[in-house]
Structure formats: C-alpha cells, structure tokens
Design a protein around this motif. Structure first.
Motif, PDB file in Angstrom:
ATOM      1  N   SER A  13       0.832  -1.194   0.000  1.00  0.00           N
ATOM      2  CA  SER A  13       0.000   0.000   0.000  1.00  0.00           C
ATOM      3  C   SER A  13       0.874   1.254   0.000  1.00  0.00           C
ATOM      4  CB  SER A  13      -0.909   0.002   1.230  1.00  0.00           C
ATOM      5  OG  SER A  13      -0.132   0.059   2.415  1.00  0.00           O
ATOM      6  N   ARG A  14       0.278   2.330  -0.428  1.00  0.00           N
ATOM      7  CA  ARG A  14       1.014   3.598  -0.486  1.00  0.00           C
ATOM      8  C   ARG A  14       1.435   4.054   0.912  1.00  0.00           C
ATOM      9  NH1 ARG A  14       1.584   7.983  -3.934  1.00  0.00           N
ATOM     10  NH2 ARG A  14       1.836   9.996  -2.896  1.00  0.00           N
ATOM     11  N   ASN A  15       0.571   3.823   1.910  1.00  0.00           N
ATOM     12  CA  ASN A  15       0.910   4.235   3.276  1.00  0.00           C
ATOM     13  C   ASN A  15       2.134   3.483   3.787  1.00  0.00           C
ATOM     14  OD1 ASN A  15      -1.259   6.000   3.355  1.00  0.00           O
ATOM     15  ND2 ASN A  15      -2.658   4.467   4.199  1.00  0.00           N
ATOM     16  N   ILE A  21       9.888   4.309   3.683  1.00  0.00           N
ATOM     17  CA  ILE A  21      10.865   5.340   3.323  1.00  0.00           C
ATOM     18  C   ILE A  21      11.243   6.164   4.550  1.00  0.00           C
ATOM     19  CG2 ILE A  21      11.194   7.440   1.972  1.00  0.00           C
ATOM     20  CD1 ILE A  21       9.506   6.187  -0.218  1.00  0.00           C
ATOM     21  N   ALA A  22      10.252   6.482   5.396  1.00  0.00           N
ATOM     22  CA  ALA A  22      10.537   7.251   6.611  1.00  0.00           C
ATOM     23  C   ALA A  22      11.429   6.461   7.567  1.00  0.00           C
ATOM     24  CB  ALA A  22       9.226   7.634   7.296  1.00  0.00           C
ATOM     25  N   SER A  27      16.800   5.457   9.781  1.00  0.00           N
ATOM     26  CA  SER A  27      17.904   4.520   9.990  1.00  0.00           C
ATOM     27  C   SER A  27      19.213   5.076   9.446  1.00  0.00           C
ATOM     28  CB  SER A  27      17.582   3.183   9.316  1.00  0.00           C
ATOM     29  OG  SER A  27      18.696   2.315   9.353  1.00  0.00           O
ATOM     30  N   LEU A  28      19.161   5.680   8.268  1.00  0.00           N
ATOM     31  CA  LEU A  28      20.375   6.261   7.691  1.00  0.00           C
ATOM     32  C   LEU A  28      20.912   7.390   8.567  1.00  0.00           C
ATOM     33  CD1 LEU A  28      22.361   6.321   5.331  1.00  0.00           C
ATOM     34  CD2 LEU A  28      20.786   7.857   4.137  1.00  0.00           C
ATOM     35  N   ALA A  29      20.020   8.236   9.082  1.00  0.00           N
ATOM     36  CA  ALA A  29      20.455   9.334   9.953  1.00  0.00           C
ATOM     37  C   ALA A  29      21.058   8.796  11.251  1.00  0.00           C
ATOM     38  CB  ALA A  29      19.271  10.252  10.254  1.00  0.00           C
TER      39      ALA A  29
END
Length: 246
Positions: A13-15, A21-22, A27-29
C-alpha cells in the motif's frame, strides 16, 4: 495448446511505502550519528567500542542507501514510490542487521556498566602509594587459607580517570546505547514486514493463461480427393468437401 504464465507482482500500500521510506531515512540518519560518536569518542583507548559499531552501522547504511536508490529509480508515474529490492533479499539482510544490532547493543550496555564501575573505583578508592596508576579498595580482608591480608586493586591512571569523569564521554556512551536501540527496533520492524511481503508474494501463484493454437484443415485422405476450393488464409470453418461414391 501453448501455455504462458503471467506473474502479478504484489504491491504494498502507499501508506506502507511512505512509512518504509521514513523508517529507512531515520535509519540512515541514526547510522551517521552512531558512526560519528564511535569514531569521535570511542574508537581507541580502553573503550574501543567503535571498532565494532562502525563496521556494522556502515554496512547498515550501505544497504539502506541501496534500497532508497532502488525506490527512487523505480518511481511510478505521478510521483508514487515504486518497488524496492526483492522482499526475499530483505528477509536475509534485515535478519543479519538486527541480529548484529543486538550484539552491538549488548556491547554498548557492557561499556556503560564498565564506565560506571570505573567512576566509582577511580573516585572512591585510594591511590596506591607505591604505584600512583593503581587504586586500592579502602578495606582489607584475611585469607582463611593463607592467613595473609590482601587488598583489591584497579588500574586507573589519571588519563583514564579524566575520561570516565568527562560529561561528554558519559553522554556519548548513553547516546550510543539509545541510537543502537532505535536502529535495532527499526530493522526488526523492516524484517517483520519483509517476511509478510515474502509470504504474500509466494502465496499469489502465477495465473496460467491458455492461448489456443489455430486449427487448420486436416490433410485429405485417399477417399477425399482435393477440391478446387482455394485454401483459406486463416482459421475458420472447414470448407465443404466433395466425395465420390461407388
């Protein structure tokens, strides 16, 4: 008959795509913060936890960047996020990441416990008059087997004492534990979601589409001589055939 199979890819789903992505951006930060803390304050010396945390978080950041780049490249029309890396690959990689994060988190907690013990011993125990780099405990006991007095000692030079008493070092150790815990939670969530997507993908069997081959008129036998009808260009009804009766 010729059978062709068409596999329908399960689409999240889009949600969930936005949530994934969030999570991966967070995680990257967090990986960048952990690498900075480990390399800046805990790389060498007695607390070389950075030698363990930097490779693990660097590998985690590399996988996260690969997933974000894949989502960006496969962006659909209208700006909707596309499909990322295969969920089966996510299951294996996320499993390794969150298990490695458990080990890193355990090691970071042991680091903080060691720092607390060093603070108590370096500040409350007395300096050994024979060797100032060592501290001794304030009490002594009698060994029942040998009858000698003994004291507990701990190696704590002034440089180590200044390090463990530094508020910056203590805050860095606590922040390292907090960010490692959040990284573990994020990648455990991504691992569970990858398992769900893989199960859905395997459950949706490919649909079989059957396309019939065109049927051409059969060859005439000896009792059915050819007629003067011209051959047809494609499939259709078989033309009527004349026959000779004896």
């Amino acid at each position: 008959m010729e059978t062709q199979r068409r596999v329908v890819q399960p689409v999240s789903s889009r949600n969930w795509q936005i949530a994934k992505i969030a999570l991966q951006t967070a995680s990257l930060a967090f990986c960048i913060i952990v690498i900075g803390l480990s390399a800046g304050t805990m790389w060498g010396g007695d607390y070389g936890v950075g030698i363990l945390t930097v490779p693990v978080t660097a590998a985690t950041a590399a996988w996260t960047i690969a997933e974000l780049v894949t989502l960006l490249v496969r962006t659909r029309r209208g700006g909707a996020p596309g499909r990322g890396i295969h969920p089966g690959a996510h299951v294996g990689v996320q499993l390794i990441i969150f298990l490695a994060m458990i080990y890193v988190l355990f090691y970071a907690c042991m680091l903080w416990r060691s720092v607390q013990n060093s603070i108590v011993r370096c500040n409350e125990w007395e300096r050994d008059p024979k060797n100032p780099d060592w501290v001794i405990e304030n009490y002594s006991d009698v060994d029942r087997h040998s009858g000698f007095f003994y004291t507990r000692s701990f190696y704590c030079p002034e440089s180590h004492r200044d390090l463990v008493n530094s508020k910056l070092f203590q805050s860095a150790a606590q922040a390292l534990i907090a960010f490692c815990a959040m990284l573990w939670a994020i990648h455990f969530t991504l691992f569970v979601r990858a398992c769900v997507e893989t199960q859905r993908r395997n459950r949706n069997r490919p649909a079989a589409v059957v396309y019939p081959q065109p049927v051409w008129p059969a060859q005439y036998g000896p009792n059915y001589p050819p007629t003067n009808y011209p051959p047809r260009a494609g499939p259709g009804q078989t033309p009527m055939k004349s026959s000779y009766y004896n």
